[in-house]
Design a protein around this motif. Sequence first.
Motif, PDB file in Angstrom:
ATOM      1  N   ARG A  78      45.983 -47.372 -31.972  1.00  0.00           N
ATOM      2  CA  ARG A  78      46.129 -46.807 -33.322  1.00  0.00           C
ATOM      3  C   ARG A  78      47.374 -45.962 -33.488  1.00  0.00           C
ATOM      4  NH1 ARG A  78      42.778 -49.724 -36.647  1.00  0.00           N
ATOM      5  NH2 ARG A  78      40.891 -50.225 -35.479  1.00  0.00           N
ATOM      6  N   GLY A  79      48.070 -45.679 -32.417  1.00  0.00           N
ATOM      7  CA  GLY A  79      49.340 -44.986 -32.514  1.00  0.00           C
ATOM      8  C   GLY A  79      49.265 -43.482 -32.381  1.00  0.00           C
ATOM      9  N   LEU A  80      50.409 -42.834 -32.613  1.00  0.00           N
ATOM     10  CA  LEU A  80      50.517 -41.388 -32.580  1.00  0.00           C
ATOM     11  C   LEU A  80      50.319 -40.874 -34.003  1.00  0.00           C
ATOM     12  CD1 LEU A  80      52.663 -42.646 -30.369  1.00  0.00           C
ATOM     13  CD2 LEU A  80      53.141 -40.245 -30.001  1.00  0.00           C
ATOM     14  N   SER A  81      49.550 -39.813 -34.156  1.00  0.00           N
ATOM     15  CA  SER A  81      49.202 -39.372 -35.503  1.00  0.00           C
ATOM     16  C   SER A  81      49.114 -37.855 -35.593  1.00  0.00           C
ATOM     17  CB  SER A  81      47.881 -40.011 -35.948  1.00  0.00           C
ATOM     18  OG  SER A  81      46.843 -39.772 -35.006  1.00  0.00           O
ATOM     19  N   THR A  82      49.071 -37.397 -36.847  1.00  0.00           N
ATOM     20  CA  THR A  82      48.965 -35.971 -37.126  1.00  0.00           C
ATOM     21  C   THR A  82      48.176 -35.783 -38.416  1.00  0.00           C
ATOM     22  OG1 THR A  82      50.240 -33.902 -37.219  1.00  0.00           O
ATOM     23  CG2 THR A  82      51.123 -35.772 -38.442  1.00  0.00           C
ATOM     24  N   GLY A  83      47.952 -34.534 -38.800  1.00  0.00           N
ATOM     25  CA  GLY A  83      47.039 -34.275 -39.902  1.00  0.00           C
ATOM     26  C   GLY A  83      47.656 -34.176 -41.283  1.00  0.00           C
ATOM     27  N   ASP A  84      49.002 -34.209 -41.385  1.00  0.00           N
ATOM     28  CA  ASP A  84      49.646 -34.019 -42.677  1.00  0.00           C
ATOM     29  C   ASP A  84      50.628 -35.156 -42.954  1.00  0.00           C
ATOM     30  OD1 ASP A  84      50.371 -32.056 -44.986  1.00  0.00           O
ATOM     31  OD2 ASP A  84      52.306 -32.611 -44.093  1.00  0.00           O
ATOM     32  N   PHE A  85      50.587 -35.683 -44.177  1.00  0.00           N
ATOM     33  CA  PHE A  85      51.413 -36.832 -44.545  1.00  0.00           C
ATOM     34  C   PHE A  85      52.899 -36.515 -44.455  1.00  0.00           C
ATOM     35  CE2 PHE A  85      53.714 -39.242 -47.801  1.00  0.00           C
ATOM     36  CZ  PHE A  85      53.409 -40.542 -47.432  1.00  0.00           C
ATOM     37  N   GLU A  86      53.330 -35.382 -45.032  1.00  0.00           N
ATOM     38  CA  GLU A  86      54.748 -35.030 -45.040  1.00  0.00           C
ATOM     39  C   GLU A  86      55.257 -34.746 -43.631  1.00  0.00           C
ATOM     40  OE1 GLU A  86      56.784 -35.221 -47.446  1.00  0.00           O
ATOM     41  OE2 GLU A  86      55.451 -35.468 -49.163  1.00  0.00           O
ATOM     42  N   GLU A  87      54.441 -34.084 -42.837  1.00  0.00           N
ATOM     43  CA  GLU A  87      54.853 -33.787 -41.465  1.00  0.00           C
ATOM     44  C   GLU A  87      54.994 -35.076 -40.663  1.00  0.00           C
ATOM     45  OE1 GLU A  87      53.672 -30.771 -37.806  1.00  0.00           O
ATOM     46  OE2 GLU A  87      52.097 -31.526 -39.110  1.00  0.00           O
ATOM     47  N   ALA A  88      54.068 -36.019 -40.862  1.00  0.00           N
ATOM     48  CA  ALA A  88      54.154 -37.308 -40.166  1.00  0.00           C
ATOM     49  C   ALA A  88      55.449 -38.030 -40.521  1.00  0.00           C
ATOM     50  CB  ALA A  88      52.948 -38.172 -40.518  1.00  0.00           C
ATOM     51  N   ALA A  89      55.854 -37.977 -41.785  1.00  0.00           N
ATOM     52  CA  ALA A  89      57.073 -38.661 -42.217  1.00  0.00           C
ATOM     53  C   ALA A  89      58.315 -38.070 -41.547  1.00  0.00           C
ATOM     54  CB  ALA A  89      57.201 -38.573 -43.736  1.00  0.00           C
ATOM     55  N   ILE A  90      58.373 -36.747 -41.442  1.00  0.00           N
ATOM     56  CA  ILE A  90      59.515 -36.102 -40.796  1.00  0.00           C
ATOM     57  C   ILE A  90      59.544 -36.422 -39.305  1.00  0.00           C
ATOM     58  CG2 ILE A  90      60.404 -33.846 -40.067  1.00  0.00           C
ATOM     59  CD1 ILE A  90      61.252 -34.583 -42.865  1.00  0.00           C
ATOM     60  N   LYS A  91      58.400 -36.373 -38.653  1.00  0.00           N
ATOM     61  CA  LYS A  91      58.340 -36.709 -37.239  1.00  0.00           C
ATOM     62  C   LYS A  91      58.806 -38.153 -37.009  1.00  0.00           C
ATOM     63  CE  LYS A  91      54.330 -33.678 -36.305  1.00  0.00           C
ATOM     64  NZ  LYS A  91      54.760 -32.825 -35.191  1.00  0.00           N
ATOM     65  N   ARG A  92      58.375 -39.056 -37.878  1.00  0.00           N
ATOM     66  CA  ARG A  92      58.754 -40.467 -37.760  1.00  0.00           C
ATOM     67  C   ARG A  92      60.266 -40.636 -37.896  1.00  0.00           C
ATOM     68  NH1 ARG A  92      54.901 -42.099 -40.497  1.00  0.00           N
ATOM     69  NH2 ARG A  92      55.822 -41.960 -42.577  1.00  0.00           N
ATOM     70  N   GLN A  93      60.865 -39.890 -38.817  1.00  0.00           N
ATOM     71  CA  GLN A  93      62.299 -39.985 -39.006  1.00  0.00           C
ATOM     72  C   GLN A  93      63.067 -39.464 -37.788  1.00  0.00           C
ATOM     73  OE1 GLN A  93      63.999 -37.556 -42.089  1.00  0.00           O
ATOM     74  NE2 GLN A  93      65.865 -38.771 -42.217  1.00  0.00           N
ATOM     75  N   ILE A  94      62.631 -38.356 -37.241  1.00  0.00           N
ATOM     76  CA  ILE A  94      63.296 -37.802 -36.056  1.00  0.00           C
ATOM     77  C   ILE A  94      63.213 -38.792 -34.899  1.00  0.00           C
ATOM     78  CG2 ILE A  94      63.392 -35.893 -34.413  1.00  0.00           C
ATOM     79  CD1 ILE A  94      61.897 -34.216 -36.599  1.00  0.00           C
ATOM     80  N   ALA A  95      62.036 -39.364 -34.680  1.00  0.00           N
ATOM     81  CA  ALA A  95      61.863 -40.336 -33.601  1.00  0.00           C
ATOM     82  C   ALA A  95      62.792 -41.526 -33.787  1.00  0.00           C
ATOM     83  CB  ALA A  95      60.410 -40.794 -33.542  1.00  0.00           C
ATOM     84  N   GLY A  96      63.006 -41.940 -35.028  1.00  0.00           N
ATOM     85  CA  GLY A  96      63.895 -43.055 -35.303  1.00  0.00           C
ATOM     86  C   GLY A  96      65.354 -42.750 -35.013  1.00  0.00           C
ATOM     87  N   ARG A  97      65.722 -41.475 -34.998  1.00  0.00           N
ATOM     88  CA  ARG A  97      67.095 -41.069 -34.722  1.00  0.00           C
ATOM     89  C   ARG A  97      67.335 -40.765 -33.244  1.00  0.00           C
ATOM     90  NH1 ARG A  97      70.703 -42.427 -37.870  1.00  0.00           N
ATOM     91  NH2 ARG A  97      71.999 -40.766 -36.985  1.00  0.00           N
ATOM     92  N   ALA A  98      66.273 -40.560 -32.472  1.00  0.00           N
ATOM     93  CA  ALA A  98      66.402 -40.090 -31.086  1.00  0.00           C
ATOM     94  C   ALA A  98      66.595 -41.239 -30.103  1.00  0.00           C
ATOM     95  CB  ALA A  98      65.166 -39.288 -30.699  1.00  0.00           C
ATOM     96  N   GLY A  99      67.295 -40.928 -29.016  1.00  0.00           N
ATOM     97  CA  GLY A  99      67.463 -41.909 -27.953  1.00  0.00           C
ATOM     98  C   GLY A  99      66.144 -42.234 -27.281  1.00  0.00           C
ATOM     99  N   GLU A 100      65.322 -41.235 -27.058  1.00  0.00           N
ATOM    100  CA  GLU A 100      63.975 -41.439 -26.538  1.00  0.00           C
ATOM    101  C   GLU A 100      63.054 -40.366 -27.071  1.00  0.00           C
ATOM    102  OE1 GLU A 100      63.333 -40.784 -22.308  1.00  0.00           O
ATOM    103  OE2 GLU A 100      65.334 -39.911 -22.130  1.00  0.00           O
ATOM    104  N   THR A 101      61.783 -40.726 -27.175  1.00  0.00           N
ATOM    105  CA  THR A 101      60.775 -39.799 -27.703  1.00  0.00           C
ATOM    106  C   THR A 101      59.739 -39.532 -26.620  1.00  0.00           C
ATOM    107  OG1 THR A 101      61.103 -40.565 -29.968  1.00  0.00           O
ATOM    108  CG2 THR A 101      59.030 -39.435 -29.483  1.00  0.00           C
ATOM    109  N   ILE A 102      59.463 -38.269 -26.422  1.00  0.00           N
ATOM    110  CA  ILE A 102      58.553 -37.823 -25.368  1.00  0.00           C
ATOM    111  C   ILE A 102      57.480 -36.954 -26.012  1.00  0.00           C
ATOM    112  CG2 ILE A 102      58.357 -36.440 -23.248  1.00  0.00           C
ATOM    113  CD1 ILE A 102      61.396 -37.087 -22.828  1.00  0.00           C
ATOM    114  N   THR A 103      56.234 -37.152 -25.621  1.00  0.00           N
ATOM    115  CA  THR A 103      55.181 -36.289 -26.143  1.00  0.00           C
ATOM    116  C   THR A 103      54.343 -35.726 -25.008  1.00  0.00           C
ATOM    117  OG1 THR A 103      53.514 -36.093 -27.891  1.00  0.00           O
ATOM    118  CG2 THR A 103      53.392 -38.052 -26.522  1.00  0.00           C
ATOM    119  N   LEU A 104      53.933 -34.477 -25.174  1.00  0.00           N
ATOM    120  CA  LEU A 104      53.106 -33.768 -24.210  1.00  0.00           C
ATOM    121  C   LEU A 104      51.722 -33.636 -24.830  1.00  0.00           C
ATOM    122  CD1 LEU A 104      56.166 -32.841 -23.932  1.00  0.00           C
ATOM    123  CD2 LEU A 104      55.281 -30.737 -22.916  1.00  0.00           C
ATOM    124  N   VAL A 105      50.682 -34.096 -24.134  1.00  0.00           N
ATOM    125  CA  VAL A 105      49.352 -34.059 -24.745  1.00  0.00           C
ATOM    126  C   VAL A 105      48.326 -33.389 -23.846  1.00  0.00           C
ATOM    127  CG1 VAL A 105      49.735 -36.051 -26.245  1.00  0.00           C
ATOM    128  CG2 VAL A 105      48.811 -36.422 -23.963  1.00  0.00           C
TER     129      VAL A 105
END
Length: 251
Positions: free
Chosen positions: A177-204
Amino acid sequence: MLTSQRKALILDLLRRDGQVIARDLAQSLSLSEDTIRRDLREMASEGLLTRVHGGALPLAPGLPDLTARRGLASDVKDRLGRAAVALVRPGMTIFVDGGTTHAALLRHLPRDMAVTILTHSPTIAADLEHHAASVILIGGTLYRHSMVAVGAQAAAQIALLSPDIFFLGVTAIHATRGLSTGDFEEAAIKRQIAGRAGETITLVTPEKLDATSPHVIMPTAQLSTLVVPAETGEDRLLPYRQAGIKIIAAD
């Protein structure tokens, strides 16, 4: 089988498998798919699971505000931060998302390391007060729950950036189901940053793994690296490895 028994079984399956497929469960119990779907709707209305097309997923736990989160799972976050900061090299440009886990990461960043840190979180920027790092703070509309900037102004600035690494904060990650968060606007900004980055790393932390939140950031296969506590079971990690994600165990 009584309705209460079916619902107990559904919760057991969610804990064990991380999902319930209505069609498969109906066949295994020799019941109509409509019966299972009705059970899932009722359980979703009771706050027991998240309904998705074709079945259900476990609930991602609701997060308190940033101030309250600072003391939660602090030892685990410290270990995650220490493991993740080893991926940072002098001269890199890194984008650091908001959140208490990333604050823990910055505590382990050598204060004299020459890096450029981009962030849309004023609290993250403040944590770098005594570091030699060059800090660029992205502005926009403040989303107070996570203390990060969102909206058109933030998006316009992010469009001009190309970080080497994006340390992405999520409230849930699920292999299918992918990586997700609780707010629509925040998800959109995170998605944009990931699209600009060389690699994306998440700590869970453990409660975020195999869960889902309302707004998808990106498919799991687009993640480069997943940092998890060393005690996380291999059975939980296998689907992420199969998706081609590098996994780092934080001791």
